[in-house]
Motif scaffolding. Sequence first.
Motif, PDB file in Angstrom:
ATOM      1  N   UNK A  69       0.836  -1.199   0.000  1.00  0.00           N
ATOM      2  CA  UNK A  69       0.000   0.000   0.000  1.00  0.00           C
ATOM      3  C   UNK A  69       0.873   1.253   0.000  1.00  0.00           C
ATOM      4  N   UNK A  70       0.268   2.338  -0.448  1.00  0.00           N
ATOM      5  CA  UNK A  70       0.984   3.610  -0.417  1.00  0.00           C
ATOM      6  C   UNK A  70       1.110   4.098   1.027  1.00  0.00           C
ATOM      7  N   UNK A  71       2.188   4.790   1.356  1.00  0.00           N
ATOM      8  CA  UNK A  71       2.364   5.299   2.719  1.00  0.00           C
ATOM      9  C   UNK A  71       1.171   6.141   3.157  1.00  0.00           C
ATOM     10  N   UNK A  72       0.709   5.878   4.378  1.00  0.00           N
ATOM     11  CA  UNK A  72      -0.387   6.652   4.949  1.00  0.00           C
ATOM     12  C   UNK A  72      -1.772   6.191   4.554  1.00  0.00           C
ATOM     13  N   UNK A  73      -1.890   5.052   3.895  1.00  0.00           N
ATOM     14  CA  UNK A  73      -3.213   4.608   3.433  1.00  0.00           C
ATOM     15  C   UNK A  73      -3.767   3.407   4.195  1.00  0.00           C
ATOM     16  N   UNK A  74      -3.196   3.081   5.336  1.00  0.00           N
ATOM     17  CA  UNK A  74      -3.672   1.914   6.096  1.00  0.00           C
ATOM     18  C   UNK A  74      -5.135   2.042   6.512  1.00  0.00           C
ATOM     19  N   UNK A  75      -5.593   3.255   6.722  1.00  0.00           N
ATOM     20  CA  UNK A  75      -6.967   3.450   7.172  1.00  0.00           C
ATOM     21  C   UNK A  75      -7.988   3.001   6.133  1.00  0.00           C
ATOM     22  N   UNK A  76      -7.561   2.811   4.887  1.00  0.00           N
ATOM     23  CA  UNK A  76      -8.468   2.378   3.826  1.00  0.00           C
ATOM     24  C   UNK A  76      -8.650   0.858   3.795  1.00  0.00           C
ATOM     25  N   UNK A  77      -7.843   0.136   4.553  1.00  0.00           N
ATOM     26  CA  UNK A  77      -7.954  -1.318   4.598  1.00  0.00           C
ATOM     27  C   UNK A  77      -9.148  -1.719   5.448  1.00  0.00           C
ATOM     28  N   UNK A  78      -9.745  -2.897   5.197  1.00  0.00           N
ATOM     29  CA  UNK A  78     -10.873  -3.345   6.021  1.00  0.00           C
ATOM     30  C   UNK A  78     -10.459  -3.549   7.467  1.00  0.00           C
ATOM     31  N   UNK A  79     -11.387  -3.295   8.372  1.00  0.00           N
ATOM     32  CA  UNK A  79     -11.093  -3.399   9.801  1.00  0.00           C
ATOM     33  C   UNK A  79     -10.648  -4.795  10.188  1.00  0.00           C
ATOM     34  N   UNK A  80     -11.074  -5.816   9.440  1.00  0.00           N
ATOM     35  CA  UNK A  80     -10.741  -7.202   9.786  1.00  0.00           C
ATOM     36  C   UNK A  80      -9.250  -7.478   9.703  1.00  0.00           C
ATOM     37  N   UNK A  81      -8.505  -6.689   8.924  1.00  0.00           N
ATOM     38  CA  UNK A  81      -7.076  -6.959   8.798  1.00  0.00           C
ATOM     39  C   UNK A  81      -6.354  -6.751  10.119  1.00  0.00           C
ATOM     40  N   UNK A  82      -6.774  -5.784  10.884  1.00  0.00           N
ATOM     41  CA  UNK A  82      -6.125  -5.516  12.167  1.00  0.00           C
ATOM     42  C   UNK A  82      -6.285  -6.693  13.119  1.00  0.00           C
ATOM     43  N   UNK A  83      -7.462  -7.325  13.070  1.00  0.00           N
ATOM     44  CA  UNK A  83      -7.702  -8.457  13.959  1.00  0.00           C
ATOM     45  C   UNK A  83      -7.002  -9.710  13.483  1.00  0.00           C
ATOM     46  N   UNK A  84      -7.031  -9.951  12.169  1.00  0.00           N
ATOM     47  CA  UNK A  84      -6.503 -11.212  11.653  1.00  0.00           C
ATOM     48  C   UNK A  84      -4.990 -11.250  11.612  1.00  0.00           C
ATOM     49  N   UNK A  85      -4.330 -10.090  11.395  1.00  0.00           N
ATOM     50  CA  UNK A  85      -2.895 -10.125  11.208  1.00  0.00           C
ATOM     51  C   UNK A  85      -2.125 -10.399  12.496  1.00  0.00           C
ATOM     52  N   UNK A  86      -2.785 -10.319  13.628  1.00  0.00           N
ATOM     53  CA  UNK A  86      -2.114 -10.582  14.891  1.00  0.00           C
ATOM     54  C   UNK A  86      -2.536 -11.898  15.521  1.00  0.00           C
ATOM     55  N   UNK A  87      -3.110 -12.779  14.736  1.00  0.00           N
ATOM     56  CA  UNK A  87      -3.611 -14.042  15.260  1.00  0.00           C
ATOM     57  C   UNK A  87      -2.929 -15.180  14.527  1.00  0.00           C
ATOM     58  N   UNK A  88      -2.284 -16.099  15.251  1.00  0.00           N
ATOM     59  CA  UNK A  88      -1.553 -17.206  14.642  1.00  0.00           C
ATOM     60  C   UNK A  88      -2.422 -18.419  14.404  1.00  0.00           C
ATOM     61  N   UNK A  89      -3.699 -18.357  14.742  1.00  0.00           N
ATOM     62  CA  UNK A  89      -4.610 -19.471  14.512  1.00  0.00           C
ATOM     63  C   UNK A  89      -4.708 -19.750  13.023  1.00  0.00           C
TER      64      UNK A  89
END
Length: 259
Positions: A36-56
């Motif tokens: 992604x372009x710098x500063x554009x993380x807020x455009x990603x779906x909210x689910x990415x924040x939850x899933x990227x920190x889970x090793x399940x």
Amino acid sequence: MENEHILVLGATGASGVAFIEAVDGLTHKPKLTLYIRPGSRSKLPASTAASKNNNNNNKTSIRIIEGQLDDRMVMQKAMSASASDDGQSFPPVSVVVSFLGSYVSFKAIFTRDKSHPIGDAFQKAIMPAMKEEGISRILALSTPSALPHPSEQDMPWKWWLYTCMPILLAPQGNAEMKAIARAVIDAGSDDSNPNPIDWTVFRVPHLTQGDPHAKVIAGLLDKDYAGGIDLSRGSLVRWVLREIEDRRFLRQLPMLANP
């Protein structure tokens, strides 16, 4: 699919977000690297924040890398093996999926601008990085007006009119989509590459937020083509996920549409 590591280009656009959400709904999930372009993380779906920190294993492993499209060094980093911020191990990327496209500019309509910075980035950074990292599979979005198939001379008049409109009304956007497709196809014709590129350039009509489970018709845009002029993003991304596994359209230019 769980053995794949997919690099997603255009992840913050509407189709990229739909792709991430579709992957999140899979039973067996691949790893994702979102470029992604710098500063554009807020455009990603909210689910990415939850899933990227889970090793399940039932959660998608996501790695986010910020960079400019024409930064070859960062692009190679995104394609290579590494660990994410939370320590997960990522193998090298196995397939690149691009939903990158152009934006309509009223200025370009009047100036007849035909520049293609995204297409240039494919030629100078993205495809060379794939070659350097030994990645042989890419699926990239384009349009029927930007890249007609040589066999599509005998198309119905409505499709002929449809393909003429972007050339007249969106010259820069049409040039951009053509440059993207040409960069991918030309890289696939590079005989010096020890890992020949297995490309698929999927061409799309008007993209909508319609039924994500709608049937997708894929084929040549000729007189027998039964697709309409719309394609839901949900059905598009599901087609892309199937094509990654099925590999039915290697080195082909399928036109996609809902009935």
